[in-house]
Design a protein around this motif. Structure first.
Motif, PDB file in Angstrom:
ATOM      1  N   TRP A 175       0.695  -1.096   0.053  1.00 36.30           N
ATOM      2  CA  TRP A 175       0.021   0.093  -0.093  1.00 36.30           C
ATOM      3  C   TRP A 175       0.954   1.237  -0.054  1.00 36.30           C
ATOM      4  N   GLU A 176       1.986   1.187   0.567  1.00 35.65           N
ATOM      5  CA  GLU A 176       2.832   2.299   0.584  1.00 35.65           C
ATOM      6  C   GLU A 176       3.355   2.649  -0.447  1.00 35.65           C
ATOM      7  N   SER A 177       4.079   1.797  -1.357  1.00 34.90           N
ATOM      8  CA  SER A 177       4.656   2.037  -2.627  1.00 34.90           C
ATOM      9  C   SER A 177       3.467   2.066  -3.709  1.00 34.90           C
ATOM     10  N   GLY A 178       2.491   1.752  -3.620  1.00 36.04           N
ATOM     11  CA  GLY A 178       1.533   1.479  -4.741  1.00 36.04           C
ATOM     12  C   GLY A 178       0.523   2.946  -4.837  1.00 36.04           C
ATOM     13  N   ILE A 179      -0.123   3.347  -3.563  1.00 40.29           N
ATOM     14  CA  ILE A 179      -0.863   4.078  -3.587  1.00 40.29           C
ATOM     15  C   ILE A 179      -0.452   5.648  -3.362  1.00 40.29           C
ATOM     16  N   PRO A 180      -0.723   6.404  -4.452  1.00 40.13           N
ATOM     17  CA  PRO A 180      -0.219   7.939  -4.245  1.00 40.13           C
ATOM     18  C   PRO A 180      -0.819   8.681  -3.123  1.00 40.13           C
TER      19      PRO A 180
END
Length: 256
Positions: A175-180
């Motif tokens: 979630w940290e790397s995927g979601i802006p």
């Protein structure tokens, strides 16, 4: 990868994107897109992921290293690497790959060439410098969930390469790397209890996806980020070996 392709289109064709984004009824939906990259890519490229394990089992000509020598030169695959630029996670630098290869215990392990890393560096810098400028007003993100998603790596006390995972992800994308962050601030992120590969083919999600594309929102999915236990935040990635070489098993592993 489709979401990353759309993001790249936005960055490279701003005029067209602006016209599209302002068109009546336009809605953009990301399904677990690795917009900040994914640590599953180095996990694959160092031969640990079940995908490469299964491919090497069904390939009677090429070894796992042979396959990864090919895959490590694919620009599309490298573009999915984490976009981080800190010293330990800068995948544009040959020294990062050399350090990880040494930790793997195989100094002949295939890694991307300097030329390919230079191209990835240009790509990463473009994404980092311009992604915060993207207007996500008409965009929605659905994040999946799985018990283990590659989230980093470290070298243990013996210098061995160890991959880390988290419970805050969908098996492929954290979630940290995927979601802006902009989309989090816009409250336009939903969470679904399915893995990355099921986000586009789970029938239970079809109605919610239909409502999002039609109205920009849905009440069928939750916007509250799922809570995870402290022990799920970061842990050693469990070894995964898949011996199901049936047609159905191969399709499930390769295509999700």
């Amino acid at each position: 990868m489709g979401g990353v392709l759309v993001r790249d289109f936005i960055l490279r064709h701003d005029d067209t994107w602006q016209r599209l984004n302002k068109s009546i009824g336009f809605q953009l939906l990301f399904l677990g897109a690795p917009l900040g990259g994914s640590y599953r890519i180095p996990y694959v490229l160092f031969g640990k992921d079940p995908i490469i394990g299964k491919l090497s089992k069904i390939d009677i000509i090429n070894t796992k290293k042979d396959l990864l020598r090919i895959f490590s030169a694919f620009p599309g695959l490298l573009s999915l690497l984490p976009l981080a630029n800190d010293s330990d996670n800068d995948f544009t630098k040959a020294k990062t790959w050399q350090k990880m290869r040494k930790g793997l215990g195989d100094t002949d392990w295939p890694v991307p060439s300097n030329e390919d890393l230079s191209k990835f560096e240009n790509y990463r810098n473009l994404a980092i410098q311009n992604s915060t400028k993207i207007d996500f007003t008409n965009a929605v993100y659905i994040a999946g969930r799985d018990k283990s998603t590659p989230s980093g790596y470290e070298l243990d006390e013996n210098g061995a390469l160890v991959f880390l995972s988290t419970g805050a992800g969908d098996q492929s994308v954290t979630w940290e790397s995927g979601i802006p962050q902009k989309m989090v601030e816009n409250n336009s992120v939903y969470y679904a209890d399915v893995t990355h590969g099921a986000l586009a083919n789970e029938p239970l999600l079809f109605k919610a996806i239909d409502e999002i594309l039609a109205y920009g929102s849905t009440l069928l999915l939750k916007k509250t980020r799922p809570a995870i236990r402290a022990v799920e935040e970061s842990f050693k990635t469990p070894e995964a070996t898949d011996f199901d070489l049936t047609a159905e098993g191969i399709e499930k592993t390769i295509l999700g």
